[in-house]
Design a protein around this motif. Structure first.
Motif, PDB file in Angstrom:
ATOM      1  N   ASP A 131       0.805  -1.353  -0.393  1.00 19.88           N
ATOM      2  CA  ASP A 131       0.004  -0.033  -0.080  1.00 19.88           C
ATOM      3  C   ASP A 131       0.542   1.199  -0.692  1.00 19.88           C
ATOM      4  O   ASP A 131       0.472   2.481  -0.722  1.00 19.88           O
ATOM      5  N   MET A 132       1.705   1.116   0.716  1.00 14.75           N
ATOM      6  CA  MET A 132       2.814   2.844   0.812  1.00 14.75           C
ATOM      7  C   MET A 132       3.733   2.274  -0.288  1.00 14.75           C
ATOM      8  O   MET A 132       3.178   3.330  -0.801  1.00 14.75           O
ATOM      9  N   MET A 133       4.220   1.380  -1.089  1.00 13.53           N
ATOM     10  CA  MET A 133       5.076   1.745  -2.519  1.00 13.53           C
ATOM     11  C   MET A 133       3.759   2.064  -3.537  1.00 13.53           C
ATOM     12  O   MET A 133       3.953   2.998  -4.791  1.00 13.53           O
ATOM     13  N   ASN A 134       2.414   1.271  -3.150  1.00 13.35           N
ATOM     14  CA  ASN A 134       1.476   2.037  -4.406  1.00 13.35           C
ATOM     15  C   ASN A 134       1.115   3.512  -4.282  1.00 13.35           C
ATOM     16  O   ASN A 134       0.716   4.058  -5.429  1.00 13.35           O
ATOM     17  N   GLN A 135       0.950   3.993  -3.114  1.00  8.53           N
ATOM     18  CA  GLN A 135       0.686   5.701  -2.812  1.00  8.53           C
ATOM     19  C   GLN A 135       2.122   6.801  -3.223  1.00  8.53           C
ATOM     20  O   GLN A 135       1.712   8.136  -2.845  1.00  8.53           O
ATOM     21  N   GLY A 136       3.152   5.936  -3.305  1.00  2.00           N
ATOM     22  CA  GLY A 136       4.361   6.720  -3.245  1.00  2.00           C
ATOM     23  C   GLY A 136       5.013   7.705  -1.441  1.00  2.00           C
ATOM     24  O   GLY A 136       6.026   7.732  -1.596  1.00  2.00           O
ATOM     25  N   THR A 137       4.374   6.044  -0.779  1.00  2.00           N
ATOM     26  CA  THR A 137       4.898   6.799   0.801  1.00  2.00           C
ATOM     27  C   THR A 137       6.236   5.580   1.329  1.00  2.00           C
ATOM     28  O   THR A 137       6.336   5.579   2.149  1.00  2.00           O
ATOM     29  N   LEU A 138       6.784   4.616   0.365  1.00  2.00           N
ATOM     30  CA  LEU A 138       7.654   3.845   0.498  1.00  2.00           C
ATOM     31  C   LEU A 138       8.572   4.071  -0.437  1.00  2.00           C
ATOM     32  O   LEU A 138       8.053   3.584  -1.748  1.00  2.00           O
ATOM     33  N   LEU A 139       9.912   4.795  -0.608  1.00  2.00           N
ATOM     34  CA  LEU A 139      10.558   4.662  -1.362  1.00  2.00           C
ATOM     35  C   LEU A 139      12.070   4.222  -1.151  1.00  2.00           C
ATOM     36  O   LEU A 139      12.640   3.604   0.038  1.00  2.00           O
ATOM     37  N   PHE A 140      13.077   3.818  -1.800  1.00  2.00           N
ATOM     38  CA  PHE A 140      13.745   2.693  -1.662  1.00  2.00           C
ATOM     39  C   PHE A 140      15.383   3.160  -2.245  1.00  2.00           C
ATOM     40  O   PHE A 140      15.451   3.618  -3.521  1.00  2.00           O
ATOM     41  N   MET A 141      16.041   3.632  -1.376  1.00  2.00           N
ATOM     42  CA  MET A 141      18.112   4.537  -2.255  1.00  2.00           C
ATOM     43  C   MET A 141      18.478   3.511  -2.839  1.00  2.00           C
ATOM     44  O   MET A 141      18.780   2.241  -2.273  1.00  2.00           O
ATOM     45  N   LEU A 142      18.652   4.110  -3.698  1.00  2.00           N
ATOM     46  CA  LEU A 142      19.350   3.237  -4.526  1.00  2.00           C
ATOM     47  C   LEU A 142      20.483   2.418  -4.725  1.00  2.00           C
ATOM     48  O   LEU A 142      20.640   1.256  -4.907  1.00  2.00           O
ATOM     49  N   ARG A 143      21.678   3.261  -4.105  1.00  2.00           N
ATOM     50  CA  ARG A 143      22.236   2.703  -3.262  1.00  2.00           C
ATOM     51  C   ARG A 143      22.333   1.627  -2.639  1.00  2.00           C
ATOM     52  O   ARG A 143      22.781   0.576  -2.202  1.00  2.00           O
TER      53      ARG A 143
END
Length: 198
Positions: A131-143
Protein backbone atom coordinates in the motif's frame (compact mmCIF):
# COMPACT_ATOMS: atom_id res chain seq x y z
CA UNK A 1 4.70 -6.00 -8.52
CA UNK A 2 5.39 -2.27 -8.33
CA UNK A 3 7.94 -1.14 -10.98
CA UNK A 4 11.28 -0.39 -9.31
CA UNK A 5 11.70 2.90 -11.14
CA UNK A 6 8.58 4.13 -9.31
CA UNK A 7 9.79 3.21 -5.81
CA UNK A 8 13.48 4.16 -5.97
CA UNK A 9 15.26 7.45 -5.38
CA UNK A 10 18.81 8.72 -5.43
CA UNK A 11 20.60 8.40 -2.10
CA UNK A 12 20.75 11.47 0.12
CA UNK A 13 21.64 12.37 3.69
CA UNK A 14 18.46 12.20 5.75
CA UNK A 15 17.59 15.18 7.93
CA UNK A 16 18.11 15.18 11.69
CA UNK A 17 14.36 15.38 12.28
CA UNK A 18 13.67 12.15 10.37
CA UNK A 19 12.47 9.34 12.60
CA UNK A 20 14.57 6.22 12.13
CA UNK A 21 14.37 2.55 13.01
CA UNK A 22 16.38 -0.56 12.10
CA UNK A 23 14.73 -3.91 11.45
CA UNK A 24 16.70 -7.15 11.73
CA UNK A 25 16.53 -10.78 10.68
CA UNK A 26 18.59 -13.50 12.35
CA UNK A 27 20.56 -16.52 11.28
CA UNK A 28 20.09 -19.63 13.34
CA UNK A 29 22.65 -22.43 13.29
CA UNK A 30 23.14 -21.53 9.62
CA UNK A 31 21.80 -18.76 7.44
CA UNK A 32 22.17 -15.04 7.04
CA UNK A 33 22.06 -12.08 9.37
CA UNK A 34 20.41 -8.99 7.92
CA UNK A 35 19.40 -5.46 8.82
CA UNK A 36 17.54 -2.63 7.10
CA UNK A 37 17.58 1.00 8.22
CA UNK A 38 14.36 2.95 7.68
CA UNK A 39 13.91 6.71 7.86
CA UNK A 40 10.52 8.42 8.06
CA UNK A 41 10.05 12.07 7.10
CA UNK A 42 7.17 13.33 9.27
CA UNK A 43 6.77 16.42 7.09
CA UNK A 44 6.20 14.62 3.79
CA UNK A 45 4.92 11.33 5.19
CA UNK A 46 7.44 9.44 3.06
CA UNK A 47 9.37 6.50 4.51
CA UNK A 48 12.77 5.74 3.01
CA UNK A 49 14.75 2.51 2.98
CA UNK A 50 18.17 4.03 3.58
CA UNK A 51 20.64 1.21 4.15
CA UNK A 52 20.77 -2.57 4.23
CA UNK A 53 23.24 -5.31 4.85
CA UNK A 54 23.26 -9.09 4.82
CA UNK A 55 26.02 -11.48 5.82
CA UNK A 56 26.73 -15.09 6.70
CA UNK A 57 28.96 -16.57 9.39
CA UNK A 58 28.69 -13.74 11.92
CA UNK A 59 28.80 -13.92 15.68
CA UNK A 60 26.23 -12.03 17.73
CA UNK A 61 29.01 -9.62 18.71
CA UNK A 62 29.87 -8.99 15.04
CA UNK A 63 26.20 -8.42 14.26
CA UNK A 64 25.88 -5.98 17.17
CA UNK A 65 28.90 -4.08 15.87
CA UNK A 66 27.34 -3.74 12.43
CA UNK A 67 24.05 -2.53 13.95
CA UNK A 68 25.84 0.06 16.06
CA UNK A 69 27.64 1.18 12.90
CA UNK A 70 24.21 1.80 11.36
CA UNK A 71 23.25 3.96 14.33
CA UNK A 72 21.72 1.19 16.42
CA UNK A 73 23.11 2.47 19.71
CA UNK A 74 20.44 5.20 19.70
CA UNK A 75 18.13 4.32 16.79
CA UNK A 76 15.54 1.73 17.91
CA UNK A 77 16.09 -1.80 16.59
CA UNK A 78 13.02 -3.92 15.80
CA UNK A 79 13.51 -7.65 16.12
CA UNK A 80 11.69 -10.90 15.28
CA UNK A 81 10.15 -13.05 18.00
CA UNK A 82 12.72 -15.78 17.36
CA UNK A 83 15.34 -13.48 18.88
CA UNK A 84 13.96 -14.81 22.17
CA UNK A 85 15.52 -18.14 21.24
CA UNK A 86 17.80 -19.38 23.99
CA UNK A 87 21.48 -19.94 23.31
CA UNK A 88 24.30 -20.92 25.64
CA UNK A 89 24.80 -17.18 26.27
CA UNK A 90 21.13 -16.30 26.76
CA UNK A 91 18.63 -15.04 24.20
CA UNK A 92 19.93 -13.27 21.12
CA UNK A 93 18.03 -10.09 21.98
CA UNK A 94 19.47 -10.01 25.52
CA UNK A 95 22.96 -10.40 24.09
CA UNK A 96 22.39 -7.55 21.64
CA UNK A 97 21.16 -5.29 24.43
CA UNK A 98 24.20 -6.10 26.59
CA UNK A 99 26.42 -5.25 23.62
CA UNK A 100 24.88 -1.78 23.41
CA UNK A 101 22.22 -2.23 20.73
CA UNK A 102 19.02 -0.24 21.34
CA UNK A 103 16.62 -3.17 20.90
CA UNK A 104 12.94 -2.45 21.43
CA UNK A 105 11.30 -3.81 24.58
CA UNK A 106 9.23 -6.38 22.69
CA UNK A 107 9.25 -8.31 19.42
CA UNK A 108 7.88 -6.73 16.25
CA UNK A 109 4.12 -6.93 15.77
CA UNK A 110 1.16 -5.11 14.31
CA UNK A 111 -2.22 -4.35 15.85
CA UNK A 112 -5.12 -6.12 14.16
CA UNK A 113 -7.63 -3.31 13.40
CA UNK A 114 -10.55 -5.71 13.78
CA UNK A 115 -9.66 -7.17 17.17
CA UNK A 116 -7.19 -4.67 18.63
CA UNK A 117 -4.82 -7.54 19.42
CA UNK A 118 -1.18 -7.97 18.47
CA UNK A 119 -0.40 -10.00 15.37
CA UNK A 120 2.80 -11.10 13.67
CA UNK A 121 1.00 -12.26 10.51
CA UNK A 122 3.45 -11.55 7.72
CA UNK A 123 0.77 -10.94 5.09
CA UNK A 124 -0.49 -7.97 7.12
CA UNK A 125 2.83 -6.16 6.89
CA UNK A 126 3.31 -7.21 3.24
CA UNK A 127 -0.03 -5.54 2.45
CA UNK A 128 1.04 -2.45 4.41
CA UNK A 129 4.32 -2.23 2.47
CA UNK A 130 2.55 -2.69 -0.88
CA UNK A 131 0.00 0.00 0.00
CA UNK A 132 2.82 2.40 0.91
CA UNK A 133 4.65 1.67 -2.36
CA UNK A 134 1.50 2.15 -4.43
CA UNK A 135 0.81 5.45 -2.65
CA UNK A 136 4.40 6.65 -3.17
CA UNK A 137 5.12 6.80 0.56
CA UNK A 138 7.76 4.03 0.63
CA UNK A 139 10.91 4.72 -1.38
CA UNK A 140 14.19 2.82 -1.64
CA UNK A 141 17.56 4.57 -1.94
CA UNK A 142 19.23 3.07 -4.99
CA UNK A 143 22.72 2.44 -3.61
CA UNK A 144 21.94 2.00 0.08
CA UNK A 145 19.27 -0.62 -0.50
CA UNK A 146 20.78 -2.73 -3.30
CA UNK A 147 20.39 -6.01 -1.41
CA UNK A 148 16.69 -5.59 -0.65
CA UNK A 149 15.92 -4.42 -4.19
CA UNK A 150 17.62 -7.56 -5.52
CA UNK A 151 15.55 -9.70 -3.14
CA UNK A 152 12.35 -7.97 -4.23
CA UNK A 153 13.01 -8.77 -7.88
CA UNK A 154 13.09 -12.47 -6.95
CA UNK A 155 10.36 -12.47 -4.27
CA UNK A 156 7.68 -15.06 -4.94
CA UNK A 157 4.18 -15.84 -3.68
CA UNK A 158 2.12 -18.91 -4.46
CA UNK A 159 -1.59 -19.27 -3.71
CA UNK A 160 -1.48 -16.21 -1.46
CA UNK A 161 1.45 -17.50 0.59
CA UNK A 162 5.13 -16.68 0.57
CA UNK A 163 7.28 -19.33 -1.09
CA UNK A 164 9.48 -20.83 1.61
CA UNK A 165 13.28 -20.95 1.61
CA UNK A 166 13.75 -17.73 -0.33
CA UNK A 167 16.71 -15.41 0.18
CA UNK A 168 14.49 -12.70 1.66
CA UNK A 169 16.37 -11.73 4.82
CA UNK A 170 16.46 -8.00 4.04
CA UNK A 171 12.77 -8.03 3.13
CA UNK A 172 12.03 -9.70 6.47
CA UNK A 173 14.15 -7.04 8.20
CA UNK A 174 12.17 -4.28 6.49
CA UNK A 175 8.93 -5.92 7.61
CA UNK A 176 10.07 -5.82 11.25
CA UNK A 177 10.92 -2.13 10.95
CA UNK A 178 7.62 -1.23 9.28
CA UNK A 179 5.67 -3.12 11.94
CA UNK A 180 7.23 -0.88 14.60
CA UNK A 181 7.53 2.34 12.58
CA UNK A 182 5.48 4.21 15.19
CA UNK A 183 8.41 3.78 17.60
CA UNK A 184 11.02 5.26 15.23
CA UNK A 185 13.08 8.09 16.71
CA UNK A 186 15.49 10.72 15.39
CA UNK A 187 19.14 9.65 15.46
CA UNK A 188 20.69 10.70 18.76
CA UNK A 189 17.44 10.40 20.72
CA UNK A 190 17.62 8.71 24.09
CA UNK A 191 17.77 4.94 23.84
CA UNK A 192 15.05 2.70 25.24
CA UNK A 193 15.81 1.88 28.85
CA UNK A 194 12.92 -0.38 29.79
CA UNK A 195 14.38 -3.64 30.98
CA UNK A 196 13.65 -6.81 29.08
CA UNK A 197 12.20 -9.69 31.05
CA UNK A 198 14.03 -12.42 29.22
Amino acid sequence: NVPHEVITTLDFQVSDYHKQIIGIDLAHTTGKWAAVKVSHDPNSGITYIVQDFKSENMSVADFASRLIGMGGRSIPVAWPHDAMRETSSGTVVSQLRKLGVNVLPEASHMIDPMTGTKTRAVMSVIEKALDMMNQGTLLFMLRGSEAILTEMRRYRHKHGKIVSRQDDHCIDSMHKALMMLNLAKPAGARAFTRSLKI
